[in-house]
Design an enzyme around this catalytic site. Structure first.
Site, short mmCIF file in Angstrom:
data_model
loop_
_atom_site.label_atom_id
_atom_site.label_comp_id
_atom_site.label_asym_id
_atom_site.label_seq_id
_atom_site.Cartn_x
_atom_site.Cartn_y
_atom_site.Cartn_z
N ARG A 1 0.81 -1.21 0.00
CA ARG A 1 0.00 0.00 0.00
C ARG A 1 0.85 1.28 0.00
O ARG A 1 0.45 2.28 -0.56
CB ARG A 1 -0.94 -0.01 1.20
N ASP B 1 -3.50 -0.27 -3.27
CA ASP B 1 -4.34 -0.55 -2.11
C ASP B 1 -5.22 -1.72 -2.54
O ASP B 1 -6.13 -1.56 -3.36
CB ASP B 1 -5.19 0.69 -1.77
N LYS C 1 -0.05 -18.42 5.29
CA LYS C 1 -1.00 -18.63 6.37
C LYS C 1 -1.31 -17.32 7.07
O LYS C 1 -0.54 -16.38 6.92
CB LYS C 1 -0.46 -19.65 7.36
N ASP D 1 -2.01 -21.41 15.50
CA ASP D 1 -0.80 -20.82 14.93
C ASP D 1 0.22 -21.89 14.52
O ASP D 1 0.90 -21.73 13.52
CB ASP D 1 -0.18 -19.87 15.98
N HIS E 1 1.92 -26.53 10.91
CA HIS E 1 3.26 -27.14 10.93
C HIS E 1 3.29 -28.51 11.62
O HIS E 1 3.86 -29.46 11.11
CB HIS E 1 4.25 -26.22 11.63
C1 BG6 Z 1 4.99 -19.29 12.32
C2 BG6 Z 1 4.21 -18.90 13.55
O1 BG6 Z 1 4.16 -19.95 11.40
O2 BG6 Z 1 6.05 -20.14 12.69
C3 BG6 Z 1 5.11 -18.28 14.60
O3 BG6 Z 1 3.19 -17.98 13.19
C4 BG6 Z 1 6.29 -19.17 14.89
O4 BG6 Z 1 4.38 -18.03 15.80
C5 BG6 Z 1 6.98 -19.57 13.60
O5 BG6 Z 1 7.19 -18.46 15.73
C6 BG6 Z 1 8.06 -20.59 13.87
O6 BG6 Z 1 8.79 -20.83 12.71
P1 BG6 Z 1 10.29 -21.36 12.77
O7 BG6 Z 1 10.67 -21.58 11.35
O8 BG6 Z 1 11.09 -20.32 13.48
O9 BG6 Z 1 10.24 -22.63 13.57
#
Ligand code: BG6
Length: 482
Positions: free
Chosen positions: A49, A90, A144, A231, A236
């Site tokens: 933006r 924007d 994400k 999160d 992951h």
């Molecule tokens: C992100 C999360 O997806 O992964 C964060 O939003 C987290 O909260 C991060 O700290 C961790 O990633 P990495 O690669 O440092 O293990």
């Protein structure tokens, strides 16, 4: 049928002034450029933006590179910066997209990367569609969070599907870009030794830990709305679980690999309330320094969890009766991501009569920060042993950095950006996977809501609430903390 691959000659980067762009995306692109892995004909159009000229954006990018990319990986930085232009847009208003289309020009292949808030996905996609930037060989990568639950993730997926077929959608889970995560596949499927014992006959349980020392950092609004479960576990950790538990795919391609992962995710049994523990850190100490509690950092009370431990089950033949213990927390004593595969006891010990105890084998795959794989094996302690025969577990270590000391350590996003540019979806998450992940997570969140479960407290710098220890100990299992 092999997936369609084509190399992009344009990269359109939304959210180019954001944190991820500065810390990961621009450095990764520059490093790929330095190694000659992206061509001189790749034009990068950055957008965000902020009103900025191309010259100003290049200065901005240079600063980010100097800050986040080691000097020896930068290569001819000026050449790289010259491949970038900047157009302010924007994303929420239709204006700006025409200019963007002009700047992108005719392309053979267009890779679009949305590193923006998900609320901007829909307007961005309709803006792109209107000016024809979704046509031809165009593909899109999404960062994400892809929704906050199954329903909202479906809405996002539907909106993207209006403009792109699934084989053009690249959902990012940056853990899949990590070398050590990909090495899990090599370990499992490029060796004959493990596969025959990789099942409930020989494996007693699996532990997956993602521990971080950081706290809330500067992401107050996002994190407090999200929490540890959404999160980190939703994406992951469930991806790690899927890679550990999946059946051997028939080949290393996007369809074969993702078909097997999604079967695992769909086989996850809905958790019971007593199988999940949540926590929130309070003031404590890390590395001898005192750190504030989550509520203090936030400036108010909150019911958001910064820690989750859970016991998961994969309901299929291979994993019947094998619990998967998952835990993740902020403000843990150390930063470590690891997978522990605990094997069963030998069926009969010939040494027992001589007073020697045997311990079951254990495989520890450390994903980060060290990249070690360790298998503990029982061995005889040397000596004549007047007190009898003694056995002790000794580690068989594969230290990846030693084995590959001459190889550059790459940022996860280098792999992902390169695959996006080349159109290889193997390390990206397919829609059905994301939805299966949400299904498992939504069920847990519903349990919390129905039973009004609030996170238990734990001191920063500890391994989480004591209830998490009890969760494992009820089954005679100890978390791998050492
Ligand atoms: C992100 C999360 O997806 O992964 C964060 O939003 C987290 O909260 C991060 O700290 C961790 O990633 P990495 O690669 O440092 O293990």
């Amino acid at each position: 049928m092999p997936e369609m691959k084509f190399e992009a000659d344009r990269l359109l980067l939304f959210g180019a002034t954001g944190d991820l762009s500065q810390r990961m995306l621009l450095p990764s692109l520059c490093a790929l450029h330095a190694d000659g892995l992206i061509g001189k004909d790749l034009r990068i159009v950055a957008t965000a933006r902020s009103e900025m000229t191309t010259r100003e954006f290049r200065d901005f990018a240079r600063e980010a590179l100097e800050k986040y990319l080691p000097k020896n990986r930068r290569g001819p930085m000026a050449d790289f910066l010259n491949q970038i232009s900047y157009v302010p847009v924007d994303a929420t208003t239709p204006e700006g997209y025409d200019e963007l289309a002009r700047e992108v020009g005719n392309y053979k292949g267009l890779a679009i990367f949305l590193s923006t808030a998900p609320s901007l996905f829909e307007p961005t996609i309709s803006g792109l569609k209107r000016v024809g930037l979704t046509k031809g060989n165009a593909r899109i990568a999404l960062e994400k969070p892809l929704g906050t639950d199954l329903e909202s993730s479906r809405e996002i997926n539907d909106a993207v599907a209006q403009a792109f077929n699934e084989d053009r959608i690249f959902r990012i889970d940056h853990y899949l870009g990590k070398e050590t995560v990909q090495n899990l596949l090599a370990l499992r499927f490029a060796n004959i030794l493990l596969e025959p014992v990789w099942n409930s006959n020989y494996i007693e349980h699996v532990q997956i830990t993602v521990a971080e020392t950081v706290g809330l950092e500067s992401r107050v609004a996002y994190y407090d709305d999200s929490g540890a479960l959404r999160d980190m576990v939703q994406n992951h950790m469930l991806q790690l679980l899927a890679l550990v538990a999946m059946e051997p795919p028939t080949s290393f391609d996007a369809t074969a690999v993702r078909d097997e992962k999604v079967k695992v995710l769909r086989a996850l049994r809905p958790a019971k309330p007593e199988e999940v523990v949540t926590g929130q850190y309070r003031a404590g100490a890390l590395d001898g320094k005192s750190v504030p509690g989550y509520d203090e950092e936030l400036g108010k009370d909150s019911g958001t969890e910064t820690y989750v431990a859970l016991k998961a089950h994969v309901d299929n033949w291979r994993w019947r009766g094998v619990p998967f213990y998952l835990r993740h927390g902020k403000r843990m004593p150390e930063r470590i991501t690891e997978i522990v595969v605990q094997f069963r006891c030998i069926p009969h010990s010939i040494f027992e009569g001589r007073g020697a105890r045997t311990e079951p084998n254990r495989l520890v795959i450390e994903i980060q920060p060290k990249e070690n794989i360790q298998l503990t094996m029982m061995a005889k302690v040397p000596g004549l042993g007047s007190e009898g025969l003694r056995l002790r577990p000794v580690p068989l270590d594969i230290a990846m950095p030693d084995a590959f000391s001459d190889v550059v350590r790459r940022i996860a996003y280098e792999r992902l950006l390169l695959d996006l540019i080349h159109g290889d979806q193997t390390l990206f998450v397919r829609r059905d996977e994301v939805e299966a992940q949400w299904d498992f997570i939504d069920h847990i969140r519903n349990l919390w809501a129905e039973n009004d479960i609030q996170p238990k407290t734990y001191a920063a710098g500890t391994w989480g609430p004591s209830a998490a220890v009890a969760l494992a100990e009820r089954d005679g299992v100890t978390w791998h903390d050492d």
